[in-house]
Design a protein around this motif. Structure first.
Motif, PDB file in Angstrom:
ATOM      1  N   GLY A  54       0.930  -1.536  -0.129  1.00 51.34           N
ATOM      2  CA  GLY A  54      -0.332   0.088   0.222  1.00 51.34           C
ATOM      3  C   GLY A  54       0.993   1.000   0.017  1.00 51.34           C
ATOM      4  N   GLY A  55       1.942   0.703  -0.658  1.00 54.09           N
ATOM      5  CA  GLY A  55       2.990   2.519  -0.545  1.00 54.09           C
ATOM      6  C   GLY A  55       3.617   2.563   0.398  1.00 54.09           C
ATOM      7  N   GLY A  56       4.333   2.176   1.292  1.00 54.72           N
ATOM      8  CA  GLY A  56       5.124   2.111   2.965  1.00 54.72           C
ATOM      9  C   GLY A  56       4.822   1.069   3.524  1.00 54.72           C
ATOM     10  N   GLY A  57       3.493  -0.133   3.550  1.00 57.08           N
ATOM     11  CA  GLY A  57       3.299   0.139   4.698  1.00 57.08           C
ATOM     12  C   GLY A  57       4.346  -0.811   5.367  1.00 57.08           C
ATOM     13  N   VAL A  58       4.176  -1.522   6.649  1.00 62.17           N
ATOM     14  CA  VAL A  58       5.930  -1.988   7.353  1.00 62.17           C
ATOM     15  C   VAL A  58       5.302  -3.746   7.567  1.00 62.17           C
ATOM     16  CG1 VAL A  58       6.951  -2.270   9.656  1.00 62.17           C
ATOM     17  CG2 VAL A  58       6.083   0.151   8.393  1.00 62.17           C
ATOM     18  N   ALA A  59       5.617  -4.758   7.418  1.00 65.75           N
ATOM     19  CA  ALA A  59       5.180  -5.870   7.599  1.00 65.75           C
ATOM     20  C   ALA A  59       5.376  -6.550   8.952  1.00 65.75           C
ATOM     21  CB  ALA A  59       6.827  -6.417   6.659  1.00 65.75           C
ATOM     22  N   THR A  60       4.666  -7.045   9.536  1.00 64.49           N
ATOM     23  CA  THR A  60       4.564  -7.371  11.002  1.00 64.49           C
ATOM     24  C   THR A  60       5.069  -8.585  10.740  1.00 64.49           C
ATOM     25  OG1 THR A  60       2.528  -8.235  11.080  1.00 64.49           O
ATOM     26  CG2 THR A  60       3.208  -6.136  11.297  1.00 64.49           C
ATOM     27  N   ILE A  61       5.710  -8.761  12.274  1.00 68.01           N
ATOM     28  CA  ILE A  61       6.114 -10.725  12.416  1.00 68.01           C
ATOM     29  C   ILE A  61       4.748 -11.149  13.043  1.00 68.01           C
ATOM     30  CG2 ILE A  61       7.805 -11.925  14.681  1.00 68.01           C
ATOM     31  CD1 ILE A  61       9.162  -9.111  14.555  1.00 68.01           C
ATOM     32  N   LEU A  62       5.197 -12.033  12.793  1.00 70.13           N
ATOM     33  CA  LEU A  62       3.491 -13.196  12.707  1.00 70.13           C
ATOM     34  C   LEU A  62       3.884 -14.349  14.098  1.00 70.13           C
ATOM     35  CD1 LEU A  62       2.734 -13.891   9.362  1.00 70.13           C
ATOM     36  CD2 LEU A  62       1.623 -11.886  10.537  1.00 70.13           C
ATOM     37  N   GLY A  63       3.154 -14.446  15.074  1.00 65.46           N
ATOM     38  CA  GLY A  63       2.531 -15.782  15.356  1.00 65.46           C
ATOM     39  C   GLY A  63       2.177 -16.791  15.022  1.00 65.46           C
ATOM     40  N   GLU A  64       1.959 -18.104  15.373  1.00 66.43           N
ATOM     41  CA  GLU A  64       1.956 -19.602  15.126  1.00 66.43           C
ATOM     42  C   GLU A  64       0.418 -19.183  14.535  1.00 66.43           C
ATOM     43  OE1 GLU A  64       2.393 -22.792  17.576  1.00 66.43           O
ATOM     44  OE2 GLU A  64       4.304 -22.272  17.541  1.00 66.43           O
ATOM     45  N   ALA A  65      -0.502 -18.356  15.622  1.00 71.28           N
ATOM     46  CA  ALA A  65      -2.282 -18.698  15.177  1.00 71.28           C
ATOM     47  C   ALA A  65      -2.274 -17.546  13.402  1.00 71.28           C
ATOM     48  CB  ALA A  65      -2.471 -17.809  16.086  1.00 71.28           C
ATOM     49  N   GLU A  66      -1.849 -16.838  13.987  1.00 70.21           N
ATOM     50  CA  GLU A  66      -1.803 -15.730  12.113  1.00 70.21           C
ATOM     51  C   GLU A  66      -1.191 -16.963  11.561  1.00 70.21           C
ATOM     52  OE1 GLU A  66      -0.963 -10.897  13.731  1.00 70.21           O
ATOM     53  OE2 GLU A  66       0.593 -13.139  14.855  1.00 70.21           O
ATOM     54  N   ILE A  67      -0.432 -17.306  11.285  1.00 67.35           N
ATOM     55  CA  ILE A  67       0.565 -17.927   9.997  1.00 67.35           C
ATOM     56  C   ILE A  67      -0.735 -19.234  10.098  1.00 67.35           C
ATOM     57  CG2 ILE A  67       2.641 -19.561   9.781  1.00 67.35           C
ATOM     58  CD1 ILE A  67       4.197 -17.980  11.382  1.00 67.35           C
ATOM     59  N   GLN A  68      -0.584 -20.110  11.390  1.00 67.55           N
ATOM     60  CA  GLN A  68      -1.971 -21.430  10.754  1.00 67.55           C
ATOM     61  C   GLN A  68      -3.107 -20.608   9.987  1.00 67.55           C
ATOM     62  OE1 GLN A  68      -2.587 -22.436  14.455  1.00 67.55           O
ATOM     63  NE2 GLN A  68      -1.325 -24.510  14.450  1.00 67.55           N
ATOM     64  N   GLN A  69      -3.287 -18.827  10.006  1.00 66.94           N
ATOM     65  CA  GLN A  69      -4.823 -18.177   9.557  1.00 66.94           C
ATOM     66  C   GLN A  69      -5.034 -17.974   8.409  1.00 66.94           C
ATOM     67  OE1 GLN A  69      -5.576 -14.139  11.634  1.00 66.94           O
ATOM     68  NE2 GLN A  69      -7.185 -14.367  10.229  1.00 66.94           N
ATOM     69  N   PHE A  70      -3.927 -17.713   7.826  1.00 69.33           N
ATOM     70  CA  PHE A  70      -2.952 -17.292   6.676  1.00 69.33           C
ATOM     71  C   PHE A  70      -2.701 -18.454   5.444  1.00 69.33           C
ATOM     72  CE2 PHE A  70      -0.856 -13.292   7.766  1.00 69.33           C
ATOM     73  CZ  PHE A  70      -2.434 -12.466   7.686  1.00 69.33           C
ATOM     74  N   GLN A  72      -4.313 -20.866   5.942  1.00 72.87           N
ATOM     75  CA  GLN A  72      -5.934 -21.946   6.095  1.00 72.87           C
ATOM     76  C   GLN A  72      -6.434 -21.284   4.726  1.00 72.87           C
ATOM     77  OE1 GLN A  72      -7.639 -21.439   9.834  1.00 72.87           O
ATOM     78  NE2 GLN A  72      -6.366 -23.924  10.646  1.00 72.87           N
ATOM     79  N   LEU A  73      -6.346 -19.689   5.033  1.00 73.46           N
ATOM     80  CA  LEU A  73      -7.106 -18.696   3.891  1.00 73.46           C
ATOM     81  C   LEU A  73      -6.759 -19.260   2.659  1.00 73.46           C
ATOM     82  CD1 LEU A  73      -7.193 -15.602   5.767  1.00 73.46           C
ATOM     83  CD2 LEU A  73      -9.651 -17.309   4.881  1.00 73.46           C
ATOM     84  N   ALA A  74      -5.466 -19.483   2.444  1.00 74.00           N
ATOM     85  CA  ALA A  74      -4.566 -19.677   1.623  1.00 74.00           C
ATOM     86  C   ALA A  74      -5.208 -21.476   0.422  1.00 74.00           C
ATOM     87  CB  ALA A  74      -3.048 -19.527   1.097  1.00 74.00           C
ATOM     88  N   GLN A  75      -5.023 -21.674   1.752  1.00 72.67           N
ATOM     89  CA  GLN A  75      -5.631 -23.825   0.791  1.00 72.67           C
ATOM     90  C   GLN A  75      -7.016 -23.312   0.812  1.00 72.67           C
ATOM     91  OE1 GLN A  75      -4.789 -25.911   4.381  1.00 72.67           O
ATOM     92  NE2 GLN A  75      -3.806 -27.729   2.167  1.00 72.67           N
ATOM     93  N   ARG A  76      -8.355 -22.916   1.349  1.00 76.70           N
ATOM     94  CA  ARG A  76      -9.692 -22.762   1.659  1.00 76.70           C
ATOM     95  C   ARG A  76     -10.471 -22.168   1.282  1.00 76.70           C
ATOM     96  NH1 ARG A  76      -9.002 -26.462   7.423  1.00 76.70           N
ATOM     97  NH2 ARG A  76      -7.316 -28.203   6.468  1.00 76.70           N
ATOM     98  N   GLY A  77      -9.693 -21.229   1.408  1.00 78.90           N
ATOM     99  CA  GLY A  77     -10.292 -20.029   1.243  1.00 78.90           C
ATOM    100  C   GLY A  77     -11.220 -19.417  -0.252  1.00 78.90           C
ATOM    101  N   THR A  78     -12.455 -18.897  -0.434  1.00 76.05           N
ATOM    102  CA  THR A  78     -13.432 -18.945  -1.337  1.00 76.05           C
ATOM    103  C   THR A  78     -13.078 -18.866  -3.157  1.00 76.05           C
ATOM    104  OG1 THR A  78     -15.151 -17.218  -0.443  1.00 76.05           O
ATOM    105  CG2 THR A  78     -15.239 -19.929   0.376  1.00 76.05           C
ATOM    106  N   GLU A  79     -12.468 -17.120  -2.263  1.00 70.16           N
ATOM    107  CA  GLU A  79     -12.473 -16.830  -3.177  1.00 70.16           C
ATOM    108  C   GLU A  79     -10.680 -16.583  -3.492  1.00 70.16           C
ATOM    109  OE1 GLU A  79     -13.936 -12.623  -3.008  1.00 70.16           O
ATOM    110  OE2 GLU A  79     -16.053 -13.587  -3.058  1.00 70.16           O
ATOM    111  N   GLU A  80     -10.693 -16.671  -5.547  1.00 72.26           N
ATOM    112  CA  GLU A  80      -9.072 -17.055  -5.586  1.00 72.26           C
ATOM    113  C   GLU A  80      -8.422 -15.238  -5.014  1.00 72.26           C
ATOM    114  OE1 GLU A  80      -5.663 -17.067  -9.257  1.00 72.26           O
ATOM    115  OE2 GLU A  80      -8.148 -17.044  -9.487  1.00 72.26           O
ATOM    116  N   LYS A  81      -8.823 -14.231  -5.167  1.00 74.41           N
ATOM    117  CA  LYS A  81      -8.494 -13.084  -4.237  1.00 74.41           C
ATOM    118  C   LYS A  81      -8.245 -13.010  -3.088  1.00 74.41           C
ATOM    119  CE  LYS A  81      -7.426  -8.981  -5.696  1.00 74.41           C
ATOM    120  NZ  LYS A  81      -5.515  -8.528  -6.770  1.00 74.41           N
ATOM    121  N   GLU A  82      -8.422 -13.321  -2.547  1.00 74.26           N
ATOM    122  CA  GLU A  82      -8.489 -14.349  -0.970  1.00 74.26           C
ATOM    123  C   GLU A  82      -7.618 -14.885  -0.490  1.00 74.26           C
ATOM    124  OE1 GLU A  82     -11.633 -14.518   3.137  1.00 74.26           O
ATOM    125  OE2 GLU A  82     -11.936 -16.526   1.225  1.00 74.26           O
ATOM    126  N   ARG A  83      -7.136 -15.679  -0.920  1.00 73.12           N
ATOM    127  CA  ARG A  83      -5.854 -16.696  -0.837  1.00 73.12           C
ATOM    128  C   ARG A  83      -5.283 -15.859  -1.482  1.00 73.12           C
ATOM    129  NH1 ARG A  83      -7.981 -22.534  -4.343  1.00 73.12           N
ATOM    130  NH2 ARG A  83      -6.380 -23.049  -2.739  1.00 73.12           N
TER     131      ARG A  83
END
Length: 452
Positions: A54-70, A72-83
């Motif tokens: 978004g033009g200069g946002g800062v990447a954040t450190i992810l924990g286990e829960a966030e990694i699992q969430q991303f 799962q969304l990438a694997q089973r999301g309903t829309e390709e854009k969301e995945r």
């Protein structure tokens, strides 16, 4: 140090063979040091990072829960854009070493990422490959070894049709290769060398540059002389490398730098330099030397040293091979253009790239191994005055090499010592004063340099 006998000056206890022996020992030590130092680097492709954040946002450190969430969304999301968006967020998080460590500890994370890498959706496949690329850039060997399940797929995709995807896979493989011996052990039987040999025929310069990077990382491995370089020399890679290094309008600077280093690593291994000479490595490096000398006269581009260094080293090492004497018809080192080009480069290094002076002097030293006839061609000429200027330099290795060259010049051309007066070197303002005196040849030649 010097004895006078029968009108000639001879070094006491330090003849030509002794100088050659010392130089061979020094070169062997340098080759060993370069292998042990593992002068490697990793490449990171983030061309679209600003746009995606978004033009200069800062990447954040992810924990286990966030990694699992991303995942799962990438694997089973309903829309390709969301995945795709989930994988982008995961990739941004993987820029942090903390997130990388958490990711590889999380059970099933790599299996899920590899599944996305092998999916039939191109955008998801690309983002999964970018996540692996972030992991490959880690400085932790454990992270590289965690990527082992993905290496066979990255290798397979080198035969794909997307040049951007092939480039990404090559840089990722190059990063993993240099970090982990386990990765190299897995890739070699899987056919990485034939795969690279196929890639080198690509018409895309970006792919060729990435290929040169991956190959150079492979060639720097400790086990390369025994397990890697023989296979490389048995493939079509050397011939294609030498073709890509031919000077001309089609020569790509980035590609030339990568493959010049590849050639240097192969030559340093001394596995089969006769084969390289047979393929024309000497003449190719000579032409590159002439081309570089012309380039430094046209531009002050500081990037020229990236190519000059491997060219000088490769040429220096090949000259120590006995087979180099057998290709006199292929390459004429007596040609004054070669010596003239070398002195043009030395003058450039004195002004702009002093760190490369030892490389140029090393090549000149190895040329004097060709004996009295060749040394005599260096005089009259620019050799003596250039060496005297270099003696005022502050680098001990440079001064030492220059003195050795002067010793050989005086040995083969003693009349040089009987000049009415040798010119003084120019003051370099780099830690030394000019010479105090240069005595006549009737007594010892004393070069006194003093620190301020």
């Amino acid at each position: 140090m010097w004895n006078r006998r029968q009108g000639r000056l001879r070094p006491a206890g330090c003849g030509v063979e002794e100088l050659r022996r010392r130089r061979r020992e020094r070169e062997a030590a340098l080759r060993k040091a370069r292998r042990e130092q593992q002068l490697v680097s990793k490449r990171l492709l983030r061309e679209d990072a600003l746009e995606e954040t978004g033009g200069g946002g800062v990447a954040t450190i992810l924990g286990e829960a966030e990694i699992q969430q991303f995942l799962q969304l990438a694997q089973r999301g309903t829309e390709e854009k969301e995945r795709e968006k989930a994988l982008v967020s995961l990739r941004r998080g993987l820029q942090h070493p903390e997130t990388q460590q958490t990711f590889i500890r999380l059970e099933g994370s790599m299996r899920t990422l590899v599944g996305l890498l092998t999916s039939n959706q191109a955008l998801l496949q690309l983002e999964a490959a970018r996540c692996l690329h972030e992991l490959s850039h880690s400085e932790q060997p454990a992270v590289a070894e965690a990527c082992l399940p993905a290496t066979s797929y990255l290798l397979t995709y080198l035969s794909g049709h997307s040049s951007d995807f092939i480039e990404l896979c090559l840089y990722t493989l190059g990063n993993l290769i240099v970090e982990s011996e386990a990765v190299r052990r897995q890739l070699l039987p899987q056919g990485i060398i034939p795969a690279l040999a196929a890639c080198i025929q690509s018409p895309h310069m970006a792919v060729l540059e990435a290929l040169g990077y991956a190959l150079s990382q492979l060639l720097q491995a400790r086990e390369a002389p025994e397990k890697i370089i023989p296979s490389v020399l048995g493939s079509t890679l050397p011939q294609h490398m030498l073709q890509l290094l031919q000077p001309g309008p089609k020569l790509s600077p980035g590609v030339a730098v990568e493959f010049a280093w590849c050639l240097h690593y192969i030559i340093c291994s001394q596995v089969n330099n006769v084969l390289l000479i047979t393929h024309g490595a000497l003449s190719t490096l000579e032409l590159l030397l002439l081309d570089l000398a012309g380039a430094v006269q046209r531009t002050e581009d500081a990037g020229l040293e990236l190519l000059a260094c491997p060219v000088l080293r490769g040429l220096s090492n090949l000259l120590t091979e006995a087979a180099a004497e057998d290709v006199g018809g292929q390459m004429q080192f007596g040609d004054e253009r070669v010596v003239a080009a070398l002195f043009i480069l030395l003058q450039f290094f004195l002004r702009k790239q002093s760190s490369l002076l030892p490389e140029g002097l090393w090549l000149l030293n190895n040329l004097t191994e060709k004996g009295p006839a060749y040394c005599q061609q260096l005089w009259p000429g620019p050799l003596l005055h250039s060496l005297l200027d270099i003696l005022a330099f502050s680098d001990i290795e440079v001064v030492d090499q220059s003195l050795e060259l002067l010793q050989l010049l005086f040995l083969y051309r003693p009349e040089v010592c009987f000049l009415p007066r040798l010119p003084r070197p120019s003051c370099s303002n780099q830690g030394y004063r000019p010479w105090r005196s240069v005595r006549q040849p009737s007594s010892r030649i004393v070069c006194v340099l003093s620190r301020r």
